[in-house]
Scaffold this active site. Structure first.
Site, PDB file in Angstrom:
ATOM      1  N   TRP A 149       0.805  -1.223   0.000  1.00  0.00           N
ATOM      2  CA  TRP A 149       0.000   0.000   0.000  1.00  0.00           C
ATOM      3  C   TRP A 149       0.838   1.273   0.000  1.00  0.00           C
ATOM      4  O   TRP A 149       0.294   2.360  -0.198  1.00  0.00           O
ATOM      5  CB  TRP A 149      -0.913   0.023   1.244  1.00  0.00           C
ATOM      6  CG  TRP A 149      -0.167  -0.354   2.494  1.00  0.00           C
ATOM      7  CD1 TRP A 149      -0.092  -1.594   3.051  1.00  0.00           C
ATOM      8  CD2 TRP A 149       0.652   0.497   3.298  1.00  0.00           C
ATOM      9  NE1 TRP A 149       0.718  -1.587   4.154  1.00  0.00           N
ATOM     10  CE2 TRP A 149       1.190  -0.303   4.332  1.00  0.00           C
ATOM     11  CE3 TRP A 149       0.992   1.854   3.269  1.00  0.00           C
ATOM     12  CZ2 TRP A 149       2.045   0.204   5.310  1.00  0.00           C
ATOM     13  CZ3 TRP A 149       1.840   2.358   4.239  1.00  0.00           C
ATOM     14  CH2 TRP A 149       2.352   1.535   5.240  1.00  0.00           C
ATOM     15  N   LYS A 173      -3.104  -7.980  -7.855  1.00  0.00           N
ATOM     16  CA  LYS A 173      -3.833  -8.032  -6.580  1.00  0.00           C
ATOM     17  C   LYS A 173      -3.226  -6.939  -5.716  1.00  0.00           C
ATOM     18  O   LYS A 173      -2.212  -7.138  -5.054  1.00  0.00           O
ATOM     19  CB  LYS A 173      -3.650  -9.409  -5.924  1.00  0.00           C
ATOM     20  CG  LYS A 173      -4.781  -9.850  -5.006  1.00  0.00           C
ATOM     21  CD  LYS A 173      -5.076  -8.907  -3.848  1.00  0.00           C
ATOM     22  CE  LYS A 173      -4.117  -9.039  -2.711  1.00  0.00           C
ATOM     23  NZ  LYS A 173      -4.267  -8.000  -1.678  1.00  0.00           N
ATOM     24  N   GLY A 223       6.202  -6.708  -0.818  1.00  0.00           N
ATOM     25  CA  GLY A 223       5.525  -6.600   0.479  1.00  0.00           C
ATOM     26  C   GLY A 223       6.440  -7.077   1.583  1.00  0.00           C
ATOM     27  O   GLY A 223       7.673  -7.044   1.446  1.00  0.00           O
ATOM     28  N   SER A 224       5.856  -7.544   2.663  1.00  0.00           N
ATOM     29  CA  SER A 224       6.659  -7.885   3.836  1.00  0.00           C
ATOM     30  C   SER A 224       7.397  -9.215   3.633  1.00  0.00           C
ATOM     31  O   SER A 224       6.985 -10.060   2.838  1.00  0.00           O
ATOM     32  CB  SER A 224       5.756  -7.978   5.060  1.00  0.00           C
ATOM     33  OG  SER A 224       4.870  -9.060   4.913  1.00  0.00           O
ATOM     34  N   GLU A 245      10.226  -8.600  -3.631  1.00  0.00           N
ATOM     35  CA  GLU A 245      10.776  -7.308  -3.169  1.00  0.00           C
ATOM     36  C   GLU A 245      10.258  -7.139  -1.751  1.00  0.00           C
ATOM     37  O   GLU A 245       9.078  -6.843  -1.556  1.00  0.00           O
ATOM     38  CB  GLU A 245      10.259  -6.143  -4.022  1.00  0.00           C
ATOM     39  CG  GLU A 245      10.200  -6.410  -5.516  1.00  0.00           C
ATOM     40  CD  GLU A 245      11.405  -5.865  -6.246  1.00  0.00           C
ATOM     41  OE1 GLU A 245      12.265  -5.273  -5.581  1.00  0.00           O
ATOM     42  OE2 GLU A 245      11.489  -6.065  -7.458  1.00  0.00           O
ATOM     43  N   LEU A 246      11.124  -7.306  -0.756  1.00  0.00           N
ATOM     44  CA  LEU A 246      10.636  -7.431   0.620  1.00  0.00           C
ATOM     45  C   LEU A 246      11.087  -6.275   1.513  1.00  0.00           C
ATOM     46  O   LEU A 246      11.438  -5.204   1.033  1.00  0.00           O
ATOM     47  CB  LEU A 246      11.091  -8.787   1.171  1.00  0.00           C
ATOM     48  CG  LEU A 246      10.728  -9.995   0.279  1.00  0.00           C
ATOM     49  CD1 LEU A 246      11.242 -11.285   0.879  1.00  0.00           C
ATOM     50  CD2 LEU A 246       9.224 -10.065   0.028  1.00  0.00           C
ATOM     51  N   CYS A 279      10.197   1.113   1.624  1.00  0.00           N
ATOM     52  CA  CYS A 279      11.039  -0.081   1.811  1.00  0.00           C
ATOM     53  C   CYS A 279      12.489   0.339   1.943  1.00  0.00           C
ATOM     54  O   CYS A 279      13.241  -0.251   2.714  1.00  0.00           O
ATOM     55  CB  CYS A 279      10.840  -1.042   0.653  1.00  0.00           C
ATOM     56  SG  CYS A 279      11.042  -0.287  -0.960  1.00  0.00           S
TER      57      CYS A 279
HETATM   58  P1  NAD Z   1       2.086  -7.347   3.340  1.00  0.00           P
HETATM   59  O1  NAD Z   1       3.075  -8.455   3.162  1.00  0.00           O
HETATM   60  O2  NAD Z   1       1.255  -7.333   4.557  1.00  0.00           O
HETATM   61  O3  NAD Z   1       1.066  -7.322   2.092  1.00  0.00           O
HETATM   62  C1  NAD Z   1       1.521  -7.207   0.769  1.00  0.00           C
HETATM   63  C2  NAD Z   1       0.480  -7.812  -0.154  1.00  0.00           C
HETATM   64  O4  NAD Z   1       0.401  -9.212   0.081  1.00  0.00           O
HETATM   65  C3  NAD Z   1      -0.928  -7.264   0.041  1.00  0.00           C
HETATM   66  O5  NAD Z   1      -1.518  -7.096  -1.226  1.00  0.00           O
HETATM   67  C4  NAD Z   1      -1.620  -8.383   0.824  1.00  0.00           C
HETATM   68  O6  NAD Z   1      -3.017  -8.424   0.644  1.00  0.00           O
HETATM   69  C5  NAD Z   1      -0.958  -9.617   0.237  1.00  0.00           C
HETATM   70  N1  NAD Z   1      -0.969 -10.818   1.076  1.00  0.00           N
HETATM   71  C6  NAD Z   1      -1.032 -10.901   2.418  1.00  0.00           C
HETATM   72  N2  NAD Z   1      -0.980 -12.196   2.807  1.00  0.00           N
HETATM   73  C7  NAD Z   1      -0.887 -12.936   1.690  1.00  0.00           C
HETATM   74  C8  NAD Z   1      -0.784 -14.343   1.433  1.00  0.00           C
HETATM   75  N3  NAD Z   1      -0.761 -15.233   2.405  1.00  0.00           N
HETATM   76  N4  NAD Z   1      -0.686 -14.749   0.147  1.00  0.00           N
HETATM   77  C9  NAD Z   1      -0.689 -13.861  -0.860  1.00  0.00           C
HETATM   78  N5  NAD Z   1      -0.800 -12.532  -0.681  1.00  0.00           N
HETATM   79  C10 NAD Z   1      -0.885 -12.065   0.581  1.00  0.00           C
HETATM   80  O7  NAD Z   1       2.910  -5.991   3.194  1.00  0.00           O
HETATM   81  P2  NAD Z   1       2.360  -4.483   3.328  1.00  0.00           P
HETATM   82  O8  NAD Z   1       2.099  -4.161   4.751  1.00  0.00           O
HETATM   83  O9  NAD Z   1       1.279  -4.258   2.343  1.00  0.00           O
HETATM   84  O10 NAD Z   1       3.613  -3.633   2.826  1.00  0.00           O
HETATM   85  C11 NAD Z   1       4.657  -3.235   3.656  1.00  0.00           C
HETATM   86  C12 NAD Z   1       5.868  -4.110   3.456  1.00  0.00           C
HETATM   87  O11 NAD Z   1       6.230  -4.110   2.085  1.00  0.00           O
HETATM   88  C13 NAD Z   1       7.090  -3.613   4.194  1.00  0.00           C
HETATM   89  O12 NAD Z   1       7.763  -4.705   4.781  1.00  0.00           O
HETATM   90  C14 NAD Z   1       7.943  -2.993   3.102  1.00  0.00           C
HETATM   91  O13 NAD Z   1       9.317  -2.955   3.389  1.00  0.00           O
HETATM   92  C15 NAD Z   1       7.634  -3.893   1.964  1.00  0.00           C
HETATM   93  N6  NAD Z   1       7.916  -3.232   0.686  1.00  0.00           N
HETATM   94  C16 NAD Z   1       8.996  -3.641  -0.048  1.00  0.00           C
HETATM   95  C17 NAD Z   1       9.320  -2.990  -1.233  1.00  0.00           C
HETATM   96  C18 NAD Z   1      10.521  -3.389  -2.053  1.00  0.00           C
HETATM   97  O14 NAD Z   1      10.625  -2.946  -3.191  1.00  0.00           O
HETATM   98  N7  NAD Z   1      11.433  -4.190  -1.525  1.00  0.00           N
HETATM   99  C19 NAD Z   1       8.526  -1.928  -1.671  1.00  0.00           C
HETATM  100  C20 NAD Z   1       7.448  -1.532  -0.898  1.00  0.00           C
HETATM  101  C21 NAD Z   1       7.147  -2.197   0.280  1.00  0.00           C
END
Ligand code: NAD
Length: 509
Positions: A149, A173, A223-224, A245-246, A279
């Site tokens: 987000w 998604k 994401g995370s 990308e975490l 991130c």
């Molecule tokens: P998140 O992992 O909670 O969610 C990311 C996405 O994954 C969302 O769309 C969510 O609905 C989906 N998701 C959740 N559980 C899932 C599952 N079991 N299977 C499939 N999809 C699932 O992360 P967040 O809170 O949205 O974002 C913040 C994190 O993203 C931070 O850790 C940040 O560092 C990281 N991030 C990394 C980068 C990068 O380029 N390395 C860029 C932006 C954000």
């Protein structure tokens, strides 16, 4: 696929559960998104699969031109696009504009280079006069994107661009927190001429994301780390490629010879961009003893000059945080650090007078690696500063972390800065700035250690979305019927050639 239902009901006409989307600046509900089921995802993937050959049959230039048209539409409706991003994230106007800028330049970059990179290549075989070898680059088919987000335009669409240009169809998604921006942007793509099943959005939370991983030919996740690990495990079971990308906990090192005011203001900007919810935010600062106290004084000085608020002007330096979850973690990290001996030298409080999720830029000193704020990702506006003996100690501490996304070193000695940069365990490192990797679209970006697998941007960011197919052709010049791949005559020839290549390596493969 996803239809925005502005009513406050909890399920749509098809009985799907709905998630309320809130404006962080006010806390008000601004829409609802349906939670797409596994069946919805299956149908979307089937449509994407059906149209993919036709999409791939278009020239790269035609596909690129549609994306260029899309960026033109975004630019023409700049105010509308900025408002859409701000409404779901609470970020400042400049932050929303930056997302548009990066997307615009990403399309331009790949539109320019993709035709050459995706062109079939000729490779040198062992018997050059007899064989011809070619490599073809083919799209995987349907690529799934699961995105966060914090940058709802940039992080959802930057990787999608090369996937589309390479001839894949895509299903996005987006985060359940910022799906309205994704829907708005895909609507503009369709207006730009991209056929509607080429890019589809499936809205929902984790269950919808998991269903997508089960169906697509490649999964690109941002994401995370915790979620990324689950996705990698499922991708492993299905034997589909994935890129991840975490999270990060990026270090910044300030050496004694750094330009004090540039280092202090640069650290502030690198930590507080998007209220620290980046991130590649600076999340740990190591300052050489000789400059430490002066640095702390200057960074507090600049923090005091920041314009924080919900205003729409270009002059707002920092907006709201986006979620309560990150705000609570920010407060928990501050409390843990202070309980373990850290000193709170600036900020540290919520600003309910500005909005429900505003938090002050916060500076901590006397921190150490027993504290969560120096070990775990915060994703909030905190700058923890640790005094170090010298550059070697700073590098050792910088590398003492599970993450390795980005990093920075401030010094007047650019040569030394560059040498030290290569000792930081991360996907990219900056000297005398932060986060500008986003302005170098030709350089790959991505993590090491728990920060991920794979790279975005540069040739690497495109080539990950294609698989190679090598074609080896026997020209049948000087050929004769043979009952094995090598017979006596051919073996003699191969031996002669291999011996020649040993003596003259430039003749080799
Ligand atoms: P998140 O992992 O909670 O969610 C990311 C996405 O994954 C969302 O769309 C969510 O609905 C989906 N998701 C959740 N559980 C899932 C599952 N079991 N299977 C499939 N999809 C699932 O992360 P967040 O809170 O949205 O974002 C913040 C994190 O993203 C931070 O850790 C940040 O560092 C990281 N991030 C990394 C980068 C990068 O380029 N390395 C860029 C932006 C954000």
């Amino acid at each position: 696929m996803a239809v925005i239902d502005k009513s406050a009901t909890r399920s749509d006409s098809a009985g799907r559960e709905q998630i309320a989307v809130k404006n962080p600046l006010t806390g008000e509900v601004i829409g609802h998104i349906p939670v797409c089921t596994a069946d919805d995802v299956r149908q979307a993937v089937a449509r994407a699969r059906a149209i993919q050959p036709a999409w791939n049959a278009l020239s790269i230039r035609t596909r690129s031109n549609m994306l260029i048209r899309w960026t033109q539409l975004i630019a023409q409706r700049e105010d509308e696009s900025i408002a859409a991003i701000r409404r779901e994230t609470g970020k400042n106007r400049i932050g929303a504009f930056e997302e548009m800028l990066v997307i615009d330049r990403t399309v331009a970059y790949y539109a320019r280079h993709a035709p050459e990179w995706l062109r079939r290549k000729t490779r040198r075989p062992l018997l050059p006069f007899r064989h011809t070898a070619r490599v073809y680059y083919k799209p995987y088919g349907v690529v799934g994107f699961i995105t966060p987000w914090n940058y709802p335009l940039l992080n959802a669409f930057q990787d999608l661009i090369p996937a589309l240009i390479a001839g894949n169809t895509v299903i996005l998604k987006p985060s359940e927190i910022t799906s309205l921006v994704a829907l708005h942007m895909v609507d503009l793509m369709i207006q730009a001429g991209i056929p509607k099943d080429v890019v589809q959005v499936v809205t929902g939370a984790g269950s919808t994301g998991a269903a997508l991983v089960d169906q697509v030919d490649y999964i690109a996740f941002t994401g995370s780390t915790a979620t990324g690990r689950k996705i990698a495990m499922r991708a492993g079971e299905r034997l589909i490629p994935c890129s991840l990308e975490l999270g990060g906990k990026d270090p910044l090192i300030v050496l004694n010879d750094a330009r004090l005011d540039l280092a202090a203001s640069g650290t502030l900007a690198g930590s507080l961009e998007n209220a620290g919810q980046v991130c590649i935010a600076v999340e740990r600062v190591y300052v050489e003893a000789g400059i430490h106290d002066a640095f702390v004084e200057r960074i507090c000085h600049y923090a005091g000059q920041m314009n924080i608020g919900s205003g729409d002007g270009w002059d707002v330096h920092m907006g709201s945080m986006t979620n309560e979850r990150e705000l609570l973690r920010t407060e928990a990290h501050i409390a843990d650090a202070v309980a373990k001996g850290a000193t709170l030298v600036h900020g540290g409080k919520r600003r309910p007078d500005l909005g429900p999720l505003f938090f002050e830029p916060t500076i901590l000193t006397n921190v150490n690696h027993t504290m969560d704020v120096m070990r775990e990702e915060t994703f909030g506006p905190i700058i923890p500063i640790m005094k170090v003996r010298d550059a070697d100690e700073a590098i050792r501490l910088a590398n003492d972390n599970q993450y390795g996304l980005s990093g920075a070193i401030f010094t007047k000695d650019l040569k030394r800065g560059e040498q030290l940069a290569t000792r930081v365990e991360s996907g990219d490192v900056h000297v005398n700035t932060t986060q500008w990797i986003f302005g170098v679209l030709s350089a790959p970006m991505g993590g090491v250690k728990n920060s991920g697998i794979g790279r975005r941007n540069g040739p690497e960011g495109l080539m990950r979305f294609v698989r190679t197919q090598s074609v080896v052709i026997d020209n049948q010049i000087g050929a004769w019927p043979m009952l094995a791949l090598l017979d006596d005559g051919t073996l003699k020839l191969v031996r002669f050639l291999v011996n020649a290549m040993r003596r003259f390596p430039f003749l080799g493969p």
